[in-house]
Design a protein around this motif. Structure first.
Motif: not given
Length: 400
Positions: A198-203, A290-298
């Protein structure tokens, strides 16, 4: 008064007996509080305690370190002379007597590992283990398979003077219990792999549109304001370095906020005064994991789907507050908002394309902290969006 010494002695004796009786009753009461009651209750407690202790050592699956510690608890549980745990390649742990048999155990367990059925090797028989206990008496063996799904992944071997029906059933149950721990460990590993995917999907989501737009914004300053262009290049490099790092599934709130600051700096280079930001953070929550890359996408969702489609300037407010045992983070924008029914479809995975970041973050939060810790989103068309995230401040198992 010649009798007074006798009366005094009698009184002292009576008082001493009374005190002794009270102390005896008190000790008995205290002992009863410390004890667990009946023999059956004590046996149940010791069984559950041993299983609990062994389970802690098998949380990462079948490995030598965990198996070695678990074998001590499991041998006590079975009350056998020796206990061994294997995987399909070799002996992981041996606890107790007859350790000279260890090099031969994989041969004895070959049929169990290949066929998946419990084997009983009687003491003194041609197929027996040919091992003795501390007193020189022969030992029998019960070897039970450890199955994870349809696969045999190892075996539990118990050695005792006799291999009665009780030991056979108990060893089989212990092997099944070990199998359950292995399956739980594999499930945890699968969840970790899912989180990484899921993190790779965000990247992947960051790469195509944000990188392209940021480079265009930087290029627009090269001739008109070279110093600004250099500053933006540095910020862009720091942002991508953080976003595409390859270690760890968790970070701190402080690190994520730094990532957001770089992201917004690059977006303001593109939008100018159309994007206005206010930030209010309680210092005591900055170290919260917190989980990595959990605020930036918001925040990216607020810019792309909230403000970009809005006419005129827009405002994003980011707050992080101390809420007792939790850190509460909110991201609010006064953009175009969205239909609540559409939002529900997005979070349920029934809508493709836009807002993948929202769904991804919500799913990861629920996966890590439970369903009660998903995103809380308030929105309506034309009313902007308020996103709230609550995470525990204490997370012993998670390292940033």
């Amino acid at each position: 008064m010649p009798d007074s010494p006798l009366l005094t002695a009698a009184a002292v004796a009576v008082i001493a007996l009374a005190v002794a009786a009270v102390v005896g009753v008190g000790l008995k009461v205290l002992r009863s509080f410390r004890e667990l009651g009946t023999d059956a209750e004590r046996a149940t407690y010791h069984t559950l305690h041993a299983a609990s202790q062994a389970g802690q050592h098998l949380r990462r699956g079948l490995n030598p370190a965990g198996a070695a510690k678990a074998s001590r608890q499991l041998r006590a549980l079975l009350g056998c002379e020796a206990l061994a745990i294997t995987d399909t390649a070799g002996v992981l742990a041996w606890d107790g007597a007859a350790e000279d048999l260890k090099p031969r155990l994989m041969d004895l367990a070959a049929g169990v590992l290949s066929g998946g059925h419990t084997a009983v090797l009687r003491a003194g028989s041609p197929s027996g283990p040919d091992a003795v206990d501390a007193t020189g008496g022969p030992l029998a063996a019960v070897i039970a398979p450890v199955r994870a799904g349809t696969r045999v992944v190892g075996a539990v071997a118990a050695f005792a003077p006799t291999a009665g029906a009780g030991l056979v059933r108990a060893t089989t149950e212990v092997a099944d219990w070990v199998a359950a721990q292995v399956e739980l460990a594999e499930l945890d590993a699968s969840r970790t792999l899912l989180m990484e995917a899921e993190v790779r999907a965000l990247r992947a989501q960051i790469s195509p549109h944000f990188i392209y737009n940021s480079l265009n914004a930087i290029a627009s300053f090269i001739n008109t304001d070279p110093a600004r262009a250099r500053e933006l290049v540095v910020e862009f490099a720091d942002f991508t370095r953080y976003s595409f790092r390859r270690h760890g599934d968790f970070t701190t709130l402080a690190e994520e906020l730094r990532c957001i600051d770089r992201y917004l700096l690059l977006e303001r280079a593109r939008f100018g005064e159309r994007v206005q930001v206010s930030l209010r953070v309680a210092p005591e929550v900055l170290s919260t994991v917190i989980p990595f890359l959990s605020l930036q996408p918001l925040v990216e969702n607020a810019v792309r789907h909230g403000l970009e489609a809005k006419e005129g300037p827009g405002h994003i407010s980011i707050t992080a507050n101390d809420a007792g045992a939790f850190a509460e983070v909110t991201i609010e924008d006064d953009g175009v908002g969205m239909d609540p029914a559409q939002l529900q479809a997005v979070l349920a995975g029934h809508a493709d394309g836009d807002h993948v970041g929202l769904r991804n973050v919500d799913a990861r939060l629920r996966q890590v902290y439970g369903n009660d810790h998903g995103l809380v989103i308030e929105t309506a068309p034309g009313e902007g969006t308020l996103i709230t995230m609550r995470v525990p401040k204490s997370q012993p198992g998670h390292d940033a």
